[in-house]
Design a protein around this motif. Sequence first.
Motif, mmCIF file in Angstrom:
data_model
loop_
_atom_site.group_PDB
_atom_site.id
_atom_site.type_symbol
_atom_site.label_atom_id
_atom_site.label_comp_id
_atom_site.label_asym_id
_atom_site.label_seq_id
_atom_site.Cartn_x
_atom_site.Cartn_y
_atom_site.Cartn_z
ATOM 1 N N VAL A 1 -3.494 -2.414 -8.874
ATOM 2 C CA VAL A 1 -4.808 -2.525 -8.242
ATOM 3 C C VAL A 1 -5.446 -3.846 -8.657
ATOM 4 C CG1 VAL A 1 -7.074 -1.469 -7.932
ATOM 5 C CG2 VAL A 1 -5.067 -0.017 -8.351
ATOM 6 N N THR A 2 -5.951 -4.607 -7.684
ATOM 7 C CA THR A 2 -6.570 -5.902 -7.950
ATOM 8 C C THR A 2 -7.826 -6.066 -7.103
ATOM 9 O OG1 THR A 2 -4.423 -6.928 -8.392
ATOM 10 C CG2 THR A 2 -6.251 -8.406 -7.905
ATOM 11 N N TYR A 3 -8.890 -6.556 -7.722
ATOM 12 C CA TYR A 3 -10.084 -6.973 -6.989
ATOM 13 C C TYR A 3 -9.912 -8.445 -6.615
ATOM 14 C CZ TYR A 3 -13.145 -2.915 -7.712
ATOM 15 O OH TYR A 3 -13.710 -1.677 -7.671
ATOM 16 N N ALA A 4 -9.872 -8.732 -5.310
ATOM 17 C CA ALA A 4 -9.795 -10.107 -4.840
ATOM 18 C C ALA A 4 -11.174 -10.747 -4.773
ATOM 19 C CB ALA A 4 -9.130 -10.161 -3.469
ATOM 20 N N SER A 5 -12.199 -9.919 -4.666
ATOM 21 C CA SER A 5 -13.590 -10.362 -4.688
ATOM 22 C C SER A 5 -14.414 -9.164 -5.126
ATOM 23 C CB SER A 5 -14.041 -10.864 -3.312
ATOM 24 O OG SER A 5 -14.125 -9.791 -2.380
ATOM 25 N N VAL B 1 7.846 -3.439 -0.551
ATOM 26 C CA VAL B 1 6.570 -3.482 -1.253
ATOM 27 C C VAL B 1 5.468 -3.413 -0.208
ATOM 28 C CG1 VAL B 1 4.989 -4.922 -2.592
ATOM 29 C CG2 VAL B 1 7.382 -4.741 -3.273
ATOM 30 N N TYR B 2 4.509 -2.531 -0.415
ATOM 31 C CA TYR B 2 3.409 -2.345 0.511
ATOM 32 C C TYR B 2 2.089 -2.736 -0.150
ATOM 33 C CZ TYR B 2 6.536 0.472 3.449
ATOM 34 O OH TYR B 2 7.561 0.911 4.245
ATOM 35 N N THR B 3 1.130 -3.142 0.666
ATOM 36 C CA THR B 3 -0.235 -3.337 0.207
ATOM 37 C C THR B 3 -1.187 -2.587 1.118
ATOM 38 O OG1 THR B 3 -0.453 -5.403 1.465
ATOM 39 C CG2 THR B 3 0.174 -5.584 -0.859
ATOM 40 N N VAL B 4 -2.250 -2.085 0.508
ATOM 41 C CA VAL B 4 -3.330 -1.419 1.228
ATOM 42 C C VAL B 4 -4.621 -2.099 0.803
ATOM 43 C CG1 VAL B 4 -4.404 0.780 1.803
ATOM 44 C CG2 VAL B 4 -2.022 0.725 1.076
ATOM 45 N N ARG B 5 -5.495 -2.429 1.763
ATOM 46 C CA ARG B 5 -6.681 -3.236 1.469
ATOM 47 C C ARG B 5 -7.959 -2.497 1.829
ATOM 48 N NH1 ARG B 5 -9.804 -6.998 4.398
ATOM 49 N NH2 ARG B 5 -10.661 -8.681 3.106
ATOM 50 N N SER B 6 -8.949 -2.645 0.955
ATOM 51 C CA SER B 6 -10.297 -2.166 1.238
ATOM 52 C C SER B 6 -11.245 -3.350 1.240
ATOM 53 C CB SER B 6 -10.748 -1.155 0.172
ATOM 54 O OG SER B 6 -12.129 -0.866 0.307
ATOM 55 N N ALA B 7 -12.143 -3.423 2.229
ATOM 56 C CA ALA B 7 -13.114 -4.511 2.319
ATOM 57 C C ALA B 7 -14.489 -4.110 1.811
ATOM 58 C CB ALA B 7 -13.221 -4.996 3.766
ATOM 59 N N ASP B 8 -14.630 -2.861 1.370
ATOM 60 C CA ASP B 8 -15.944 -2.386 0.915
ATOM 61 C C ASP B 8 -15.883 -1.762 -0.481
ATOM 62 O OD1 ASP B 8 -14.585 -0.071 1.495
ATOM 63 O OD2 ASP B 8 -15.893 0.550 3.139
ATOM 64 N N GLY B 9 -15.035 -2.342 -1.338
ATOM 65 C CA GLY B 9 -14.997 -1.919 -2.734
ATOM 66 C C GLY B 9 -14.276 -0.624 -2.986
ATOM 67 N N GLY B 10 -13.449 -0.164 -2.048
ATOM 68 C CA GLY B 10 -12.672 1.041 -2.250
ATOM 69 C C GLY B 10 -13.217 2.275 -1.579
ATOM 70 N N VAL B 11 -14.209 2.115 -0.700
ATOM 71 C CA VAL B 11 -14.761 3.268 0.024
ATOM 72 C C VAL B 11 -13.873 3.624 1.211
ATOM 73 C CG1 VAL B 11 -16.742 4.155 1.293
ATOM 74 C CG2 VAL B 11 -17.093 2.677 -0.704
ATOM 75 N N ASN B 12 -13.464 2.614 1.981
ATOM 76 C CA ASN B 12 -12.594 2.799 3.138
ATOM 77 C C ASN B 12 -11.375 1.894 2.995
ATOM 78 O OD1 ASN B 12 -14.381 4.532 5.037
ATOM 79 N ND2 ASN B 12 -15.729 2.840 4.427
#
Length: 335
Positions: free
Chosen positions: A288-292, A306-317
């Motif tokens: 788990v990494t915070y990019a911003s 290798v897969y990645t899953v991204r959230s743009a709202d701090g892990g809510v969605n």
Amino acid sequence: LPVNSTTTVATDGVDKVYTAISAFDPGPHADVFVAASLDGGYSFTQVARVSTSTPGDEASYVPQIAALADGHVYVAYKESDRTTGNQQLRFNRSTDSGATWQSSDRLLGTVSSNSIIGQGVHHPEFQLTALPGGKVYVLWSDGTDLFLSRSTDYGESFVTDEVDQDDRSGRRNGQGSLCAQGDQVVLVFVSHSTFSGSRVPSIWGTVSANGGETWSTREHFRPEAIRGLYWALLPHVGCGDGDKAVAAWGDVWPGPAYRTYVKRFNGTTWEADIDLGAATYDHAYHEVTYASSTAVLVAYASYDYVYTVRSADGGVNWLPASAHSDGNATIAYPH
């Protein structure tokens, strides 16, 4: 250097890159070395041996490294004591960007030897984390209990405390992951379920607001109904946005394979866990990494991708997962 077995990389965030290497030089057993680049990784001009036992006499391996812009570089690693058979967790440090190291390393404890399924080179039973201002954390397990060795003086001295909050006989606590920002330290780990005396591995979390001195009551992340039936393993946690954190792990509920679950700490409480979808093959080795402050990335291995899953709202969605490797490898490990 001769062929190495394990390598980890760290940067000071400015222009220096460091790699910690377990290598046979001169052998017959491996030692730990650190190579430093002063030009952003274009060249590595200095190599230092940081394990301080007699060269080649004890097996030193799975090093982890952390570096800061003030010139402090820290390394923790396992070393097998051939006399006792114990696996020791040892620590060394440099104050001059890796040019020189302490002549005697420090013994932090006796660590486990893959006591919980899923450990090994890609998920060793300890973690090294460092912050500016002298804070150094080493999280480790002896196979039964989980410990945090913490320093506030740049690794000069350590205080070690048990942090799993589990006094049940015969239980195992391990696979810990830690992240820190300021005085906040967030910890997730594997401990046995409490459901009807079950010994099924499950996921727990706790938070410290004072640098690891005291901790909130540990919280079981998984629903009561599945705690005694389905395994969960290999959690990882990342910190960001001042006082937030996101944890991810592989969970076999509801089957048939381990799938990715995430759980967000909002600065005050842990929110409900989120199932990121069904898995054809096991999801494992989450990172788990915070990019911003608001962008969170979860990476994991699943069979040959290798897969990645991204959230743009701090892990809510969370957005759908994306595959990144070519599918030709037997298995891949994100980092």
